[in-house]
Design an enzyme around this catalytic site. Structure first.
Site, mmCIF file in Angstrom:
data_model
loop_
_atom_site.group_PDB
_atom_site.id
_atom_site.type_symbol
_atom_site.label_atom_id
_atom_site.label_comp_id
_atom_site.label_asym_id
_atom_site.label_seq_id
_atom_site.Cartn_x
_atom_site.Cartn_y
_atom_site.Cartn_z
ATOM 1 N N ARG A 1 0.864 -1.309 -0.106
ATOM 2 C CA ARG A 1 -0.076 -0.056 -0.023
ATOM 3 C C ARG A 1 0.922 1.239 -0.139
ATOM 4 O O ARG A 1 0.486 2.393 -0.275
ATOM 5 C CB ARG A 1 -0.849 -0.138 1.306
ATOM 6 C CG ARG A 1 -2.016 -1.060 1.056
ATOM 7 C CD ARG A 1 -2.884 -1.470 2.258
ATOM 8 N NE ARG A 1 -2.001 -2.414 3.277
ATOM 9 C CZ ARG A 1 -2.302 -2.986 4.253
ATOM 10 N NH1 ARG A 1 -3.647 -2.400 4.729
ATOM 11 N NH2 ARG A 1 -1.581 -3.833 4.983
ATOM 12 N N GLU B 1 -10.022 -9.848 11.004
ATOM 13 C CA GLU B 1 -9.247 -9.102 10.206
ATOM 14 C C GLU B 1 -10.464 -8.094 9.308
ATOM 15 O O GLU B 1 -11.609 -8.736 8.995
ATOM 16 C CB GLU B 1 -8.412 -9.488 9.091
ATOM 17 C CG GLU B 1 -7.167 -10.241 9.859
ATOM 18 C CD GLU B 1 -6.469 -9.244 10.819
ATOM 19 O OE1 GLU B 1 -6.076 -8.187 10.037
ATOM 20 O OE2 GLU B 1 -6.115 -9.416 11.857
ATOM 21 N N ARG C 1 29.215 24.396 7.706
ATOM 22 C CA ARG C 1 29.119 22.790 7.222
ATOM 23 C C ARG C 1 30.341 22.286 8.408
ATOM 24 O O ARG C 1 30.519 22.975 9.188
ATOM 25 C CB ARG C 1 29.982 22.945 5.931
ATOM 26 C CG ARG C 1 29.045 23.251 4.787
ATOM 27 C CD ARG C 1 29.445 23.399 3.578
ATOM 28 N NE ARG C 1 30.374 22.095 3.325
ATOM 29 C CZ ARG C 1 31.140 21.643 2.380
ATOM 30 N NH1 ARG C 1 31.710 22.853 1.563
ATOM 31 N NH2 ARG C 1 31.734 20.666 2.236
ATOM 32 N N TYR D 1 34.178 32.187 1.124
ATOM 33 C CA TYR D 1 34.365 30.676 1.593
ATOM 34 C C TYR D 1 35.534 30.423 2.330
ATOM 35 O O TYR D 1 36.700 30.783 1.793
ATOM 36 C CB TYR D 1 34.286 29.746 0.082
ATOM 37 C CG TYR D 1 34.758 28.338 0.720
ATOM 38 C CD1 TYR D 1 34.023 27.541 1.413
ATOM 39 C CD2 TYR D 1 35.984 27.916 0.163
ATOM 40 C CE1 TYR D 1 34.461 26.410 1.506
ATOM 41 C CE2 TYR D 1 36.464 26.549 0.408
ATOM 42 C CZ TYR D 1 35.432 25.913 1.390
ATOM 43 O OH TYR D 1 35.615 24.450 1.618
ATOM 44 N N ALA E 1 34.271 40.880 1.974
ATOM 45 C CA ALA E 1 33.439 40.189 1.058
ATOM 46 C C ALA E 1 34.197 39.725 -0.165
ATOM 47 O O ALA E 1 35.324 40.153 -0.499
ATOM 48 C CB ALA E 1 32.396 41.068 0.436
ATOM 49 N N ASN F 1 41.618 26.008 -0.698
ATOM 50 C CA ASN F 1 42.010 25.071 0.308
ATOM 51 C C ASN F 1 42.231 23.745 -0.331
ATOM 52 O O ASN F 1 43.002 22.659 0.211
ATOM 53 C CB ASN F 1 40.996 24.533 1.310
ATOM 54 C CG ASN F 1 39.696 24.314 0.852
ATOM 55 O OD1 ASN F 1 39.213 24.814 -0.243
ATOM 56 N ND2 ASN F 1 39.036 23.367 1.642
ATOM 57 N N ALA G 1 42.556 44.631 -0.536
ATOM 58 C CA ALA G 1 41.605 44.071 -1.477
ATOM 59 C C ALA G 1 41.945 43.488 -2.710
ATOM 60 O O ALA G 1 42.931 44.018 -3.358
ATOM 61 C CB ALA G 1 40.660 45.191 -1.576
HETATM 62 C C1 UD1 Z 1 -2.171 -6.330 11.241
HETATM 63 C C2 UD1 Z 1 -2.968 -7.306 12.054
HETATM 64 C C3 UD1 Z 1 -4.190 -6.617 12.594
HETATM 65 C C4 UD1 Z 1 -3.906 -5.396 13.342
HETATM 66 C C5 UD1 Z 1 -2.913 -4.339 12.575
HETATM 67 C C6 UD1 Z 1 -2.147 -3.537 13.575
HETATM 68 C C7 UD1 Z 1 -2.819 -9.802 11.213
HETATM 69 C C8 UD1 Z 1 -3.228 -10.877 10.487
HETATM 70 N N1 UD1 Z 1 -3.176 -8.501 11.332
HETATM 71 O O1 UD1 Z 1 -2.711 -6.188 9.999
HETATM 72 O O2 UD1 Z 1 -5.178 -7.369 13.239
HETATM 73 O O3 UD1 Z 1 -5.010 -4.454 13.681
HETATM 74 O O4 UD1 Z 1 -1.734 -5.490 12.133
HETATM 75 O O5 UD1 Z 1 -1.264 -2.495 13.124
HETATM 76 O O6 UD1 Z 1 -1.637 -9.971 12.214
HETATM 77 N N2 UD1 Z 1 4.610 -9.074 8.195
HETATM 78 C C9 UD1 Z 1 5.738 -9.931 7.925
HETATM 79 N N3 UD1 Z 1 5.410 -11.224 7.238
HETATM 80 C C10 UD1 Z 1 4.139 -11.434 6.730
HETATM 81 C C11 UD1 Z 1 3.165 -10.450 6.794
HETATM 82 C C12 UD1 Z 1 3.320 -9.114 7.438
HETATM 83 O O7 UD1 Z 1 6.617 -9.833 8.355
HETATM 84 O O8 UD1 Z 1 4.094 -12.420 6.158
HETATM 85 C C13 UD1 Z 1 4.804 -8.035 8.756
HETATM 86 C C14 UD1 Z 1 4.711 -6.432 8.008
HETATM 87 O O9 UD1 Z 1 5.849 -6.339 7.397
HETATM 88 C C15 UD1 Z 1 4.306 -5.535 9.107
HETATM 89 C C16 UD1 Z 1 3.416 -6.508 10.033
HETATM 90 O O10 UD1 Z 1 3.927 -7.793 9.749
HETATM 91 O O11 UD1 Z 1 5.489 -4.935 9.705
HETATM 92 C C17 UD1 Z 1 2.170 -6.287 9.963
HETATM 93 O O12 UD1 Z 1 1.608 -6.598 8.521
HETATM 94 P P1 UD1 Z 1 0.457 -5.927 7.858
HETATM 95 O O13 UD1 Z 1 0.390 -6.687 6.582
HETATM 96 O O14 UD1 Z 1 0.789 -4.526 7.864
HETATM 97 O O15 UD1 Z 1 -0.766 -6.045 8.632
HETATM 98 P P2 UD1 Z 1 -2.065 -5.246 8.642
HETATM 99 O O16 UD1 Z 1 -2.784 -5.591 7.719
HETATM 100 O O17 UD1 Z 1 -1.732 -4.069 9.180
HETATM 101 CA CA CA Z 2 0.027 -2.944 8.983
#
Ligand code: UD1
Ligand code: CA
Length: 454
Positions: free
Chosen positions: A14, A150, A329, A362, A376, A382, A419
């Site tokens: 997203r 969810e 800097r 500078y 000025a 340098n 100058a």
């Molecule tokens: C998730 C929760 C939801 C909660 C919300 C809070 C689940 C199924 N849903 O939804 O209940 O309200 O977060 O913010 O847990 N990630 C992995 N591997 C994966 C999928 C995700 O490491 O296979 C990590 C993502 O990088 C992220 C986190 O898990 O940092 C959450 O994943 P995301 O897909 O954003 O979940 P949400 O749809 O926000």
């Molecule tokens: Ca999330």
């Protein structure tokens, strides 16, 4: 014993970005860095980070001796992600799961969640005015926790629930492992959902504790750029208000951005649109004009920074005056009362007490003594194309306008440079240095005549 598992393998579709979501920045730092720093406050035995999408980039960004990485090669859901790290967690430990995309999670809340998880699973929930996108907490008629559903799987009625899963879950390691192995993926997204362990625990007759918070900032997850900008604004607003409570005069609390930390003495005044980066300290009575960028610098009491100045990596003593339109800097040191005016660039240089470069200059790799005046258009040459060389001016040196100081160069105390000079040789104290062609006045000179008139 506490083990923290941070999930950071998701693509972050997203965000519509090439950069992995957890590396997008809030207040100048990757989302994941915020989460890791907060987790560190709990002093866990280990910090596990589950990486997958853009794993190399993510690893590079947050690598540290206390972090171990686990690869989730296919992003099959948050439950599946936790399973990648669990074998490395001590069986007798409590596992606390955090999401890399919930950057402002609060250490005190986490402490509370972890502390309640020694016997069974705990989830951190929040009541939100707008719960869109979050998993909703379902409760029984008597108010006991039942499950998380969810957004994509919820019925219209369930969507009206405003209590949400923040994503923070803790449980004893062996229990979590057992529950996770039983989670299926029969849902809208075909994913193994971590929160499903909670419903399974309830079915086992194992009550789930719910810790609730009303701190909407702390639990906000970032899924798209709008949410990121919104959280950034909330964060900045909160930071600005705290500064004001601490006695800082912000001309407009909506128009300052702090990407790092700002520490201020009393009666500091900051005009609009200032950006603070890294560690910045402003002592008593410092005034910062509009549209300045201050980065990793210490500015001592009474100094005035005028509008549109950029200060990076500098130490500025009391009662200096900088800008407008100055560029300071890294490695610049100004002793008290020094003045750096408009369109002056300094780098890796020290200015002594009360020395001035007021316009268009500078000054790089230089040591300027006390009470010097740099005219000025003065340039320190340098760099010879290969190496950098220093320019050293004693006390009370006067450099006339439009002079070129070719380093390495030493001009002793009280030297006076005419100058327009190009100065290549060292000079002793109190000498007049002139390095330019003598003026000639030629009388009887004929102006050119137009060819047409010939
Ligand atoms: C998730 C929760 C939801 C909660 C919300 C809070 C689940 C199924 N849903 O939804 O209940 O309200 O977060 O913010 O847990 N990630 C992995 N591997 C994966 C999928 C995700 O490491 O296979 C990590 C993502 O990088 C992220 C986190 O898990 O940092 C959450 O994943 P995301 O897909 O954003 O979940 P949400 O749809 O926000
Ligand atoms: Ca999330």
């Amino acid at each position: 014993m506490l083990e923290v598992v941070v999930l950071a393998a998701g693509r972050g579709t997203r965000m519509r970005s090439r950069l992995p979501k957890v590396l997008h920045t809030l207040a100048g730092q990757p989302l994941l860095t915020h989460v890791l720093n907060t987790a560190r406050q709990l002093a866990p035995a280990r910090l596990h980070v589950v990486v997958g999408h853009g794993a190399d980039l993510v690893k590079q960004a947050v690598a540290a001796p206390d972090v171990s990485f686990h690869i989730q090669s296919e992003q099959l859901g948050t439950g599946h992600a936790v399973l990648q790290a669990l074998p490395s967690c001590a069986p007798e430990s409590t596992v606390l799961v955090l999401f890399g995309d919930v950057p402002l999670i609060d250490a005190a809340l986490l402490q509370q969640v972890a502390a309640s998880a020694s016997h069974g699973p705990v989830v951190l929930a929040a009541k939100l005015e707008d719960p869109t996108g979050y998993g909703r907490i379902l409760r029984s008629a008597t108010g006991n926790f039942k499950a998380v559903v969810e957004q994509k799987d919820a019925t219209d009625e369930q969507l009206r629930v405003t209590e949400v899963n923040t994503g923070v879950i803790a449980a004893p390691a062996t229990r979590l492992k057992d529950l996770l192995h039983r989670v299926g993926n029969d849902n809208q997204q075909g994913e193994y959902y971590l929160p499903d362990v909670l419903a399974l625990a309830v079915t086992d007759g194992d009550p789930v504790s719910v810790v609730t918070t009303d701190d909407a900032l702390a639990i906000q997850g970032i899924n798209d750029r709008l949410q990121l900008e919104q959280l950034e604004r909330l964060y900045q607003r909160r930071y600005a208000e705290q500064l004001m409570r601490d006695g800082v005069a912000l001309r407009d609390r909506q128009r300052i951005d702090i990407r790092g930390t700002l520490r201020c003495g009393q009666d500091v005044v900051i005009d609009i649109n200032t950006v603070i980066e890294g560690e910045v300290v402003l002592d008593d009575g410092v005034t910062v004009g509009a549209h300045c960028v201050l980065r990793n610098c210490h500015i001592a009491a009474g100094t005035v920074v005028d509008a549109y100045s950029y200060i990076d990596g500098a130490i500025i003593e009391e009662n200096c005056r900088i800008g407008p339109f100055a560029r300071i800097r890294p490695g610049t040191q100004l002793a008290s009362g020094a003045r750096i005016g408009n369109f002056v660039e300094t780098k890796n240089s020290r200015f002594g007490i009360g020395s001035k470069a007021n316009h268009l200059a500078y000054i790089g790799d230089s040591d300027v003594g006390d009470a010097c005046n740099i005219g000025a258009g003065t340039i320190t040459c340098n760099y010879d194309g290969v190496n950098k060389h220093r320019t050293q001016l004693g006390d009370g040196v006067f450099v006339g306008s439009n002079s070129t100081l070719v380093a390495p160069l030493q001009l002793a105390d009280g030297c006076f440079v005419g100058a327009g000079s190009t100065v290549t040789d060292n000079a002793d104290a109190e000498t007049l240095v002139i390095g330019r062609a003598r003026q000639r006045a030629i009388s009887g000179w004929q102006r050119p005549v137009s060819k047409k008139d010939k």
